[in-house]
Write an enzyme that holds these catalytic residues in place. Sequence first.
Site, mmCIF file in Angstrom:
data_model
loop_
_atom_site.group_PDB
_atom_site.id
_atom_site.type_symbol
_atom_site.label_atom_id
_atom_site.label_comp_id
_atom_site.label_asym_id
_atom_site.label_seq_id
_atom_site.Cartn_x
_atom_site.Cartn_y
_atom_site.Cartn_z
ATOM 1 N N ASP A 29 17.834 119.037 -0.236
ATOM 2 C CA ASP A 29 17.291 120.296 0.287
ATOM 3 C C ASP A 29 17.501 121.417 -0.715
ATOM 4 O OD1 ASP A 29 16.824 118.945 2.667
ATOM 5 O OD2 ASP A 29 18.738 119.565 3.542
ATOM 6 N N LYS A 59 -11.978 110.642 -7.519
ATOM 7 C CA LYS A 59 -12.686 110.857 -8.782
ATOM 8 C C LYS A 59 -13.278 109.551 -9.304
ATOM 9 C CE LYS A 59 -9.018 112.627 -10.737
ATOM 10 N NZ LYS A 59 -8.097 112.661 -9.579
ATOM 11 N N THR A 93 -8.154 111.818 -4.941
ATOM 12 C CA THR A 93 -9.198 112.544 -4.227
ATOM 13 C C THR A 93 -10.565 111.893 -4.395
ATOM 14 O OG1 THR A 93 -9.176 114.034 -6.119
ATOM 15 C CG2 THR A 93 -8.144 114.809 -4.109
ATOM 16 N N GLU A 125 20.208 118.104 10.868
ATOM 17 C CA GLU A 125 18.783 118.165 11.204
ATOM 18 C C GLU A 125 18.518 119.232 12.258
ATOM 19 O OE1 GLU A 125 16.771 116.763 9.296
ATOM 20 O OE2 GLU A 125 18.235 115.469 8.291
HETATM 21 P P1 ADP Z 1 -8.717 109.330 -8.040
HETATM 22 O O1 ADP Z 1 -9.484 108.604 -9.080
HETATM 23 O O2 ADP Z 1 -9.189 110.727 -7.814
HETATM 24 O O3 ADP Z 1 -7.241 109.296 -8.235
HETATM 25 P P2 ADP Z 1 -9.726 107.249 -6.403
HETATM 26 O O4 ADP Z 1 -11.176 107.406 -6.609
HETATM 27 O O5 ADP Z 1 -9.073 106.175 -7.165
HETATM 28 O O6 ADP Z 1 -8.980 108.612 -6.651
HETATM 29 O O7 ADP Z 1 -9.479 107.067 -4.850
HETATM 30 C C1 ADP Z 1 -8.473 106.226 -4.369
HETATM 31 C C2 ADP Z 1 -8.891 105.694 -3.015
HETATM 32 O O8 ADP Z 1 -8.854 106.707 -2.034
HETATM 33 C C3 ADP Z 1 -10.298 105.157 -2.988
HETATM 34 O O9 ADP Z 1 -10.330 103.829 -3.345
HETATM 35 C C4 ADP Z 1 -10.711 105.366 -1.547
HETATM 36 O O10 ADP Z 1 -10.309 104.267 -0.781
HETATM 37 C C5 ADP Z 1 -9.903 106.541 -1.116
HETATM 38 N N1 ADP Z 1 -10.695 107.782 -1.113
HETATM 39 C C6 ADP Z 1 -10.438 108.877 -1.844
HETATM 40 N N2 ADP Z 1 -11.324 109.851 -1.588
HETATM 41 C C7 ADP Z 1 -12.182 109.349 -0.681
HETATM 42 C C8 ADP Z 1 -13.338 109.864 -0.012
HETATM 43 N N3 ADP Z 1 -13.776 111.106 -0.244
HETATM 44 N N4 ADP Z 1 -13.979 109.056 0.857
HETATM 45 C C9 ADP Z 1 -13.529 107.817 1.098
HETATM 46 N N5 ADP Z 1 -12.471 107.275 0.509
HETATM 47 C C10 ADP Z 1 -11.784 108.016 -0.378
HETATM 48 ZN ZN ZN Z 2 18.300 118.394 5.094
#
Ligand code: ADP
Ligand code: ZN
Length: 627
Positions: free
Chosen positions: A516, A222, A220, A439
């Site tokens: 499943d 971080k 996300t 399916e």
């Molecule tokens: P975490 O540390 O939360 O696991 P990362 O900071 O390593 O996540 O994010 C992984 C990749 O996802 C980043 O290098 C970027 O390319 C993409 N990413 C994640 N969140 C964003 C965001 N809000 N905006 C743009 N890119 C993002």
């Molecule tokens: Zn199935």
Amino acid sequence: MDKKPFSSKKPLKSPKGGKPQKRGMKNVAFIAIVVLFALVIIAAYGQPKRQTEISTSQAVTDANAGRYSKIEKKGNELLITEDGKKTPTLKTYIDPNATLKEEGFNTSKFEVKNDPDSSSGSLWGSLLISLLPVIIIGGLLYFMLKSAQGQGNQAMSFGKSRARLYGNEKDKVMFNQVAGQAEAKQDLEEVVEFLKFPKKFAGVGARIPKGVLLVGPPGTGKTMLARAVAGEANVPFFSISGSEFVEMFVGVGASRVRDLFAKAKKNAPCIIFIDEIDAVGRRRGSGMGGGHDEREQTLNQILVEMDGFEQGQNVIVLAATNRADVLDPALLRPGRFDRRVGIGLPDRPDRLAILKIHFEKKPLGKSVDLDALAAKTAGSSGADLSNIANEAAIIAARNNHAEITQHDVTEAFERVAIGPERKNKIMTEADKVTTAYHEAGHALVGHVLPDSDPVHKVTIIPRGGTGGVTWFLPPEDKVYTSLIEFKDVLARALGGRIAEEVILGKDRITTGGGNDLQKAAEIARDMIVNQGMGTKLRDQVFHVEEGMMMERMVSERTYSEDTAKVIDQEVESLITEAGERARAVIKGNLDKLEVLKDRLLEKETVDADEVADIFQSAVLPKTAALY
Ligand code: ADP
Ligand code: ZN
Ligand code: MG
């Protein structure tokens, strides 16, 4: 090409820069050791074989007759190499101070070595040979010390932190590169201010926080946000991952922490970023989690270092985790990681913003609808979305498209969501028919039950590890799932297996449904244990503590054996009910099932509109209705 000599010419400062140097040193060390061994062996076994002693006059006669190729003078010895031989085989004694000529040798008849006229060579030569190992060892030591002073050498510096410093312009991340996450950014804006204007806060007697915990699911952003804080405040950023602390040797982690904080203090104001802090920061002494001596020491050292910061030191520790619940409470106390910034999965506008950022530098066709993609990627993280953008570019390139088309984007989305199509995986005709029924069963049950998500696509092309896929799209970001929604999800999960059972007969069911069923069982158990959705156990939840013990995952239950039995019964009755509902739906709409099956066999993939069309007049049997 013009302005980046620093970043491009200094591979040692790059995150992975330690490696080539280390390997180079290993090679030198290896060669040195081989040479040393060779010398030892030569010294022990390489002694020339004993020569036969002959009289000096004999030697002179033979030498002047041209029977020798070489005579070497060694003190009062003459070592004689006969014609056609490689090593000396004869020897004789002479006065060490006399030259060969004085002894009567005709020195033009053979090669002379170490005659006193050119004597100093002997001394230097042997001195050099005896000193060679010392020189090699000395050189080796020098080399090792030198590279140990350099950074990133792991062989010589176990206790040194492997923290990486990102100071280059190239690595810099700013807030505007992070899409969405407005709240998190707002919280972190404050941290940027602390770093930029510490005096302003000290002036009014405010205590600047030492630790900020970033909590959120993987991918996300971080790590990205932490780096953006450093970028915005324009301070150095030391990054280390919690899992790097956890090494084999007790005490190594702790000394790394010491080293890391020492380095940071020297570079203040700066940021220390501890990624995956749950790897070291798990709750201590819960009786779970074997071999935690090392971890505890590391954790203690982190606590000690954080307490040791004096006011005005201006080092802020950011840490990231996706499991804040397992962290040791001591880490979260005031004065430590007392601030928490929550980072959630992006909602639809944020997903669109993230997609825009990641498609920004890629040639995007006019037909591509990013908004629609944002709509159907509910639940995806920023990392997933960035992955989709990248896959789309790869697919476009492989299809020789000058720009990315809608089709490329759709394929990328599906590939990221379920894995690549495996078109060449061979399926027998019978398997194909079974898969088509299976399916179609999922799709039918999902379509008919009122609280299931809409069908997006059905395919019998193997993808990832599965034989076929029926794909449901969650509607716009939902925060909660209700009990009836869960029940419909369970029923449609069983839809495939039940279709096989109804069509093929109850003993001809296949392994196609194994996955499943497993998923259904997990959902059902979660409903009972964690969500209080049972009938007998309504509104009760049962905490299960999970941890590692002797390398094994173990769960510690907080409920009795009797309760465990009731939980099992509850799970069973949920699954049974789901199976019965699925059976009712399938039996009540057999003709529709056949149509979709035939369409699947014909086209392999059937999309949402066509599915809706086929199932238009499908009915919900009374026995399958919940209300
Ligand atoms: P975490 O540390 O939360 O696991 P990362 O900071 O390593 O996540 O994010 C992984 C990749 O996802 C980043 O290098 C970027 O390319 C993409 N990413 C994640 N969140 C964003 C965001 N809000 N905006 C743009 N890119 C993002
Ligand atoms: Zn199935
Ligand atoms: Mg990360």
